[in-house]
Design an enzyme around this catalytic site. Structure first.
Site, mmCIF file in Angstrom:
data_model
loop_
_atom_site.group_PDB
_atom_site.id
_atom_site.type_symbol
_atom_site.label_atom_id
_atom_site.label_comp_id
_atom_site.label_asym_id
_atom_site.label_seq_id
_atom_site.Cartn_x
_atom_site.Cartn_y
_atom_site.Cartn_z
ATOM 1 C CG HIS A 274 69.445 20.448 75.026
ATOM 2 N ND1 HIS A 274 69.768 21.467 75.899
ATOM 3 C CD2 HIS A 274 69.169 21.070 73.835
ATOM 4 C CE1 HIS A 274 69.670 22.631 75.274
ATOM 5 N NE2 HIS A 274 69.324 22.417 74.039
ATOM 6 N NE ARG A 331 63.121 7.735 80.826
ATOM 7 C CZ ARG A 331 64.355 8.203 80.841
ATOM 8 N NH1 ARG A 331 65.325 7.476 81.363
ATOM 9 N NH2 ARG A 331 64.646 9.405 80.355
#
Length: 524
Positions: A274, A331
């Site tokens: 992942h 971000r």
């Protein structure tokens, strides 16, 4: 000239001040001043490694003085040396905890007249309490507002906002699951496979796929523990797991005046556990109508929450071409580099200028001016051992020679002979970004650059960047080949990536002793 360049270090306020005055004088004649414009003169990066250096370089280009913070274990790290000032934080704390210690970071900022703090990625970058602490201390946070960080950082609330904006989502829980029993009820309702995700973080941590009922309890406990360790909060939510999707994300940028643009998409489908290991911009063979829906939905969601500064909206695309919102990363991303290469927009410059109060139109960033030119691919060279299931390796780098040349960008931190690879932090050694007029050209440059690397002293591998052979980036000739290429980054590559670190026979892969050397791969 050499004396001037070497003087850009501690105490060289004169050169930075002159450069900044020149930049401001030039821009004042070209663009109208914003009512809320407040120049930034000193920036702290509340992070470490390559992302800290990336921000320092952008600041230096803008004539802004830089401040680094470092843990006791990072005394010898390069990001400390690259800043104009550097200060110890988290004395006596564990290595990761030092970079999560908000009071120490704020104290250093206030004691040293820091105007703004850039959070980088990871650590405190998606913590709304950190953004709020900055605001309370009178220090600007180079990112979205605390409220937006809170909304987007809470994956469950972000999901609800997406639904209200009319953006399709994967079936999942509306609030974090508070017990194993709630997880069981969800799994029984929607069926397996399902996936646990950290409610307050990303990067693959706190994420576990469950394919069978018997695995539910173990994966719930592991995901909770990972999320708690990485983000300080173990809250999890559950989603139906979509098998073999493409992972497409859209880069967005907003200002203080309600303007939001997108900088097109990246394909991050090649992952291990992942975590993204290869990123490509733009996504290959993406249907133009699907691209329009992805970018439109991203901008629509960002405008709904009043998004300011840089962010990424992430989607899964299934085999039928349907897209599903999964999260917003409020971000800068590790893979922002490939977007910069194909759009020629410096995202860190834009972040800082937006924080100062500039509008996107003032910066020349309107949607009709954003164009994609060519293709860029990013691969991550990491200190991991493929023979041991990609376990991180540590020690001292005895030899480090990188691949360079035209079309190659390297973003790194402590990648040099003699550098000590710490066991305490991420195993990323250097990001290799190859760009060219098309995907075939970019892949050829990546192929060549990776083949030039030599690393000794620690085990090292080019992430799974070695999974980009020429034969899989040639344009398809028919519908069957087109479908094969669409699943290139998922079905075919997934099996290779997660098992035997398959590679192209001409690309260099790790040998014993930690050297990136030539070896023919059995599975190529």
């Amino acid at each position: 000239m050499l004396l001037l360049v070497s003087g850009v270090g501690r105490g060289s306020l004169g050169l930075l001040a002159m450069k900044r005055a020149c930049l401001q004088s030039r821009s004042s004649h070209l663009l109208p001043q914003s009512l809320e414009y407040r120049p930034i003169k000193k920036v702290m990066v509340a992070n470490r490694g390559e992302i800290a250096i990336r921000v320092f370089r952008a600041c230096t280009e803008l004539g802004i003085r830089t401040v680094a913070v470092y843990s006791e274990q990072d005394r010898g790290q390069m990001h400390r040396q690259k800043a104009d000032e550097a200060y110890l934080i988290g004395k006596g704390l564990l290595p990761v905890a030092a970079y999560l210690h908000i009071p120490d970071i704020i104290r250093v900022a206030k004691d040293n007249n820091v105007d703004a703090i850039h959070p980088g990625y990871g650590f405190l970058s998606e913590r709304s309490d950190f953004a709020q602490a900055c605001a309370d201390a009178g220090v600007r946070f180079i990112g979205p507002s605390p409220e937006t960080v809170r909304k987007m950082g809470d994956k469950v609330e972000a999901r609800s906002l997406a639904i209200s904006a009319g953006v399709p989502v994967v079936p999942g829980t509306e609030v974090p699951v508070s017990s194993l029993e709630e997880a069981r009820v969800f799994a029984e309702t929607y069926g397996f496979p399902v996936i646990f995700k950290a409610a307050y973080g990303g990067g693959g941590r706190g994420m576990r796929v469950v394919k069978h009922y018997e695995e539910l309890e173990e994966n719930y406990q592991r995901a909770f523990s990972e999320a708690l360790t990485a983000f300080g909060n173990g809250a999890l939510f559950l989603e139906k797991f979509i098998e073999r999707p493409r992972h497409i994300e859209v880069q967005i940028l907003g200002d203080k005046y309600g303007n939001v643009i997108h900088l097109f998409e990246r394909d991050c489908s090649i992952q291990r556990r992942h975590q993204k290991v290869v990123e490509i911009a733009p996504a290959a063979d993406l249907d133009p109508h699907l691209r329009d829906r992805l970018t439109s939905d991203s901008v629509k969601l960002a405008k709904q929450v009043g998004y300011e500064n840089a962010g990424t909206v992430e989607f899964l695309v299934d085999k039928q071409g349907k897209h599903f919102f999964i999260e917003v990363n409020s971000r800068l991303q590790v893979e922002h580099t490939v977007t910069e290469e194909v759009t020629d927009v410096d995202l860190v410059h834009a972040q800082i200028k937006v924080c100062e109060g500039r509008s996107l139109p003032e910066l020349g960033l309107s949607q009709d001016q954003i164009r994609v030119n060519g293709c860029a691919i990013q691969c991550r060279v990491t200190t991991e051992d493929p023979a041991r299931g990609f376990q991180p390796d540590t020690g001292r780098l005895e030899v480090f020679r990188s691949g360079e040349g035209m079309g190659i960008r390297l973003d790194s931190a402590s990648a040099f002979p003699g550098a000590v690879i710490s066991p305490h932090y991420d195993s990323l050694l250097v990001k290799v970004i190859a760009s060219g007029k098309d995907m075939t050209t970019a892949a050829a440059k990546m192929h060549r650059a990776l083949s030039e690397f030599r690393v000794r002293g620690v085990k090292a591998c080019a992430g799974n960047g070695l999974q980009v052979p020429h034969s899989q980036v040639k344009p398809p000739l028919n519908q069957k080949q087109r479908q094969k290429r669409l699943t290139w980054a998922t079905e075919k590559q997934h099996n290779k990536i997660t098992t035997n670190f398959a590679c192209h026979s001409e690309i260099k892969v790790p040998e014993s002793g930690g050297r990136l050397g030539r070896r023919k791969c059995q599975n190529a």
